[in-house]
Design a protein around this motif. Structure first.
Motif, PDB file in Angstrom:
ATOM      1  N   ALA A  14     -13.139  -0.574 -19.255  1.00 30.93           N
ATOM      2  CA  ALA A  14     -11.973   0.323 -19.230  1.00 30.93           C
ATOM      3  C   ALA A  14     -11.211   0.150 -17.921  1.00 30.93           C
ATOM      4  CB  ALA A  14     -12.430   1.772 -19.372  1.00 30.93           C
ATOM      5  N   GLU A  15      -9.896  -0.028 -18.048  1.00 31.74           N
ATOM      6  CA  GLU A  15      -9.062  -0.139 -16.856  1.00 31.74           C
ATOM      7  C   GLU A  15      -9.056   1.193 -16.110  1.00 31.74           C
ATOM      8  OE1 GLU A  15      -7.499  -2.812 -15.448  1.00 31.74           O
ATOM      9  OE2 GLU A  15      -8.680  -3.889 -16.935  1.00 31.74           O
ATOM     10  N   LYS A  16      -8.988   1.119 -14.784  1.00 31.59           N
ATOM     11  CA  LYS A  16      -8.998   2.326 -13.956  1.00 31.59           C
ATOM     12  C   LYS A  16      -7.598   2.598 -13.400  1.00 31.59           C
ATOM     13  CE  LYS A  16     -13.462   2.596 -14.466  1.00 31.59           C
ATOM     14  NZ  LYS A  16     -14.468   2.605 -13.422  1.00 31.59           N
ATOM     15  N   LYS A  17      -7.283   3.877 -13.254  1.00 27.69           N
ATOM     16  CA  LYS A  17      -5.967   4.268 -12.723  1.00 27.69           C
ATOM     17  C   LYS A  17      -5.967   4.125 -11.196  1.00 27.69           C
ATOM     18  CE  LYS A  17      -2.992   8.350 -12.365  1.00 27.69           C
ATOM     19  NZ  LYS A  17      -3.362   8.782 -11.005  1.00 27.69           N
ATOM     20  N   VAL A  18      -4.977   3.411 -10.687  1.00 26.51           N
ATOM     21  CA  VAL A  18      -4.880   3.168  -9.245  1.00 26.51           C
ATOM     22  C   VAL A  18      -4.133   4.306  -8.565  1.00 26.51           C
ATOM     23  CG1 VAL A  18      -3.797   1.680  -7.514  1.00 26.51           C
ATOM     24  CG2 VAL A  18      -4.998   0.661  -9.448  1.00 26.51           C
ATOM     25  N   THR A  19      -4.637   4.722  -7.400  1.00 28.41           N
ATOM     26  CA  THR A  19      -3.939   5.685  -6.551  1.00 28.41           C
ATOM     27  C   THR A  19      -3.661   5.012  -5.214  1.00 28.41           C
ATOM     28  OG1 THR A  19      -5.114   7.515  -7.582  1.00 28.41           O
ATOM     29  CG2 THR A  19      -4.098   7.956  -5.454  1.00 28.41           C
ATOM     30  N   PHE A  20      -2.416   5.132  -4.747  1.00 21.67           N
ATOM     31  CA  PHE A  20      -2.043   4.605  -3.437  1.00 21.67           C
ATOM     32  C   PHE A  20      -1.458   5.756  -2.652  1.00 21.67           C
ATOM     33  CE2 PHE A  20       1.022   2.366  -0.583  1.00 21.67           C
ATOM     34  CZ  PHE A  20       0.111   1.582   0.096  1.00 21.67           C
TER      35      PHE A  20
END
Length: 318
Positions: free
Chosen positions: A14-20
């Motif tokens: 599962a792709e993970k949501k990126v936070t910057f």
């Protein structure tokens, strides 16, 4: 613990949501729900990237986000340790210098090639576009103990505070901002990988890190820690996992139990408290194997190869 459990993280697709996010005047954190983190420091005249993502293609997303906040050149890469998932994206940044501790350099010489092959087998999703990796990442600048980098007037302290996750663990400290980038010495809501660890040293290294009283911290995995309370929580959680696991394994070894039995007992003991942390099932066989080694006859971690990974997995999970 059924035999059909897929090897390592091969079932993790599962792709993970990126936070910057911006943590201080100079520090940013690139995090992705327990995937390996990248820390970014923007000085007066240059950018430093700590830990590069696993492939040059994956690093492009970090670069894109850096370019949303600054056009300063990315001059420095810092490798907090030697693991492939941290270092193989380095070529994408075009940095002038790749900085690592001398211990990390020595580990790349000794086991970088085997580690790269082992990790690519373990984490297919994390090595997206693995064909873009040109080979091992070699530091161009090494240090022993600590060094200071000046990005204009911004002081960047790069330090080895002790062994823990690996022999070469390196942290970055911004004294002006009170921000620490810890690499995998600290995890948050993510299971520490201890396959190359020094269990008996790790708690004291965490004490040395905590003594700086960071107000914010970018862990190796997990969300950025944005208050002193969260930082203390992250350090305490990592210490608890490492200490409790090693104590369980030591007790089993002292009682003459074999690795299989110790693994089952340790897994059962840690599952209630830590089982919901990211990559718990992936890490536990490696972590218990290394703990057993350290508690019995191997002061230094043995080299993991793709073949050794699979043999260990079959021994413990079937």
């Amino acid at each position: 613990m059924a035999g059909e459990k897929k090897f390592a993280s091969q079932a993790d697709l599962a792709e993970k949501k990126v936070t910057f996010e911006r943590l201080s005047e100079h520090a940013y954190a690139y995090t992705a729900e327990g995937d390996p983190n990248t820390g970014i420091v923007i000085g007066d005249d240059a950018v430093l990237v700590a830990d590069t993502q696993a492939t040059p293609v994956m690093a492009q997303d970090v670069i894109r986000r850096i370019r949303e906040v600054t056009d300063k050149p990315i001059k420095y890469i810092l490798l907090t340790h030697y693991h492939a998932v941290r270092v193989l994206g380095a070529s994408a940044y075009g940095a002038q210098q790749i900085i690592a501790s001398q211990d990390t350099y020595d580990l790349i010489v000794e086991r970088g090639e085997q580690d790269m092959k082992s990790e690519i087998e373990r984490f297919p999703r994390l090595f997206n576009a693995v064909e873009s990796v040109p080979g091992l990442t070699w530091p161009t600048l090494t240090f022993k103990g600590e060094m200071t980098l000046w990005l204009g007037k911004l002081e960047v302290k790069i330090m080895q505070l002790g062994r823990g996750h690996t022999k070469g663990d390196t942290v970055l400290w911004l004294p002006q901002d009170k921000v620490m980038l810890s690499g995998d010495l600290v995890e948050y809501g993510a299971t520490p990988y201890c396959g190359d660890a020094y269990y008996q040293d790790w708690p004291a290294t965490l004490d040395a890190l905590a003594a700086f009283n960071p107000e914010k911290l970018v862990p190796g995995r997990g969300a950025a820690l944005k208050t002193s309370h969260q930082v203390a929580d992250g350090i305490a959680g990592t210490r608890a996992f490492v200490s409790e696991l090693f104590n369980q394994v030591k007790l089993g070894a002292a009682a003459g139990k074999d690795l299989n039995e110790i693994y089952k007992l340790t897994y059962a003991a840690l599952k209630p408290k830590f089982g919901d942390w990211v990559i718990f099932d992936h890490c536990m066989p490696f972590d218990v194997t290394r703990a057993f080694d350290e508690a019995t006859q191997y002061r230094d971690p043995r080299i993991w190869t793709a073949q050794r990974d699979k043999e260990m997995w079959e021994t413990l999970e079937s």
